[in-house]
Design an enzyme around this catalytic site. Sequence first.
Site, PDB file in Angstrom:
ATOM      1  N   ASP A   1     -38.585  41.665 -23.681  1.00 47.67           N
ATOM      2  CA  ASP A   1     -37.099  42.645 -24.668  1.00 47.67           C
ATOM      3  C   ASP A   1     -35.760  42.096 -24.560  1.00 47.67           C
ATOM      4  OD1 ASP A   1     -38.256  45.369 -25.694  1.00 47.67           O
ATOM      5  OD2 ASP A   1     -37.242  46.494 -24.722  1.00 47.67           O
TER       6      ASP A   1
ATOM      7  N   LYS B   1     -34.603  41.803 -30.377  1.00 46.56           N
ATOM      8  CA  LYS B   1     -33.970  41.454 -30.756  1.00 46.56           C
ATOM      9  C   LYS B   1     -32.724  40.784 -30.876  1.00 46.56           C
ATOM     10  CE  LYS B   1     -34.431  46.306 -31.722  1.00 46.56           C
ATOM     11  NZ  LYS B   1     -33.857  48.224 -32.000  1.00 46.56           N
TER      12      LYS B   1
ATOM     13  N   MET C   1     -24.507  52.815 -25.987  1.00 49.05           N
ATOM     14  CA  MET C   1     -24.179  53.067 -27.940  1.00 49.05           C
ATOM     15  C   MET C   1     -23.326  51.737 -28.366  1.00 49.05           C
ATOM     16  SD  MET C   1     -22.872  56.581 -28.444  1.00 49.05           S
ATOM     17  CE  MET C   1     -23.785  57.304 -27.417  1.00 49.05           C
TER      18      MET C   1
END
Lengths: 239, 239
Positions: A35, A57, A164
Amino acid sequence: GVGEVALVGGGPGDAGLLTLRAAELLARADVVVLDRLAPRAALEHARDDVEVIDVGKTAGTHPVPQEDINALLVARALDGARVVRLKGGDPYVFGRGGEELDACAAAGVPVEVVPGVTSAIAVLAAAGIPVTHRGLSRGFTVLTGHDDLGTVPDAPDHTLVLLMGLGRLRTTAAELVARGRDPHTPAAVLEDGYGPRARTTLGTLATIGEIANAAGVRAPAITVVGDVVTRAPGWAGPA
Amino acid sequence: GVGEVALVGGGPGDAGLLTLRAAELLARADVVVLDRLAPRAALEHARDDVEVIDVGKTAGTHPVPQEDINALLVARALDGARVVRLKGGDPYVFGRGGEELDACAAAGVPVEVVPGVTSAIAVLAAAGIPVTHRGLSRGFTVLTGHDDLGTVPDAPDHTLVLLMGLGRLRTTAAELVARGRDPHTPAAVLEDGYGPRARTTLGTLATIGEIANAAGVRAPAITVVGDVVTRAPGWAGPA
């Protein structure tokens, strides 16, 4: 024969915060699927000839779709490989471990889940902030999205950990105040966990958006809201 | 010279879920001070001549007061010892690590905090329950007391992890329903974490108190409330 897949929590990034089981599985892995937030230092436990596949990502590029990651894990295991799926933190804390487990189970691939030290707690500790503390916090909530923001305990002695985007930090802080939280509630942005750019930015719900913006904070970062933030070195009262 | 104190999270009880740093510190420790829920298996990493002091609460006996534990850690370190304070789970998740840190700092004793794999997440994983899961949970709250029970997000896709006494389980479940939670919300009691008595008892908020009582559940146990409980093996719809 069929190989295996291990869904492994790699911890918050510090080499010492890998588990013994994770190190053991890495040592025998044929393939490691990484990841974006998986700790690269953990690869020191892997064999020299291990195949490393990075599906993380990175800013500006498209992430590998989850379905493709699932298919990759299954295909390699069916090919006989011992696959370690290495994630940052814990595989079940917003790590989509359950989906990968389902894909493997559906294909008859043996799966092991190895919990890890979650960044949602450990990155706070690294910044000197205990997620709970007698007199300052009697519980905590971890959120990654905005849907439940208005319904978390609004006592300052309930710690709120937000995994977030920084882009919405100002909006998020304003929303918490609009929902009844004291604007003087201490808040902190913790950048880069145990990494080289680790930095703590302190403020209150009223000020943290502006202060973080002025400081140029960047992802990855965790936002903490609550009285426990006053334990951070450098805290000097509401800014 | 002055020794040191390490406040070490020992993880949820599985030998493989100790961190590399914890094992390293245990290997050089002169003294290990154990909590009730600290994993005994971790002592295999310690020296043969290590001194082990158990300050854990056991049923029917008085626990060692926190002040006495603080004084013990400080005294041994000032005596030159390398002290490991080994806790179950993570030292900052209701582990009173912050108080021990303060006592050491006040006495000029060097302290290191080593996060651990928290039982609040890993014990769920061991029971096949992911604390978050796409479509089933978008966040979680961990509580040890009752004060904030009424103010946690009441959506079934927000996982509630309760680290509190089984004696109040029925009352707690009724309270959550009275505060607006659907009585059909899945709930589970997870006994003994990674231990030999590990057992999962399934129900809903309406039934879990009765079912757990009939099953004779015993401490230590963690209660989980939310849709993620439906992922547990053996789940067959609301009981």
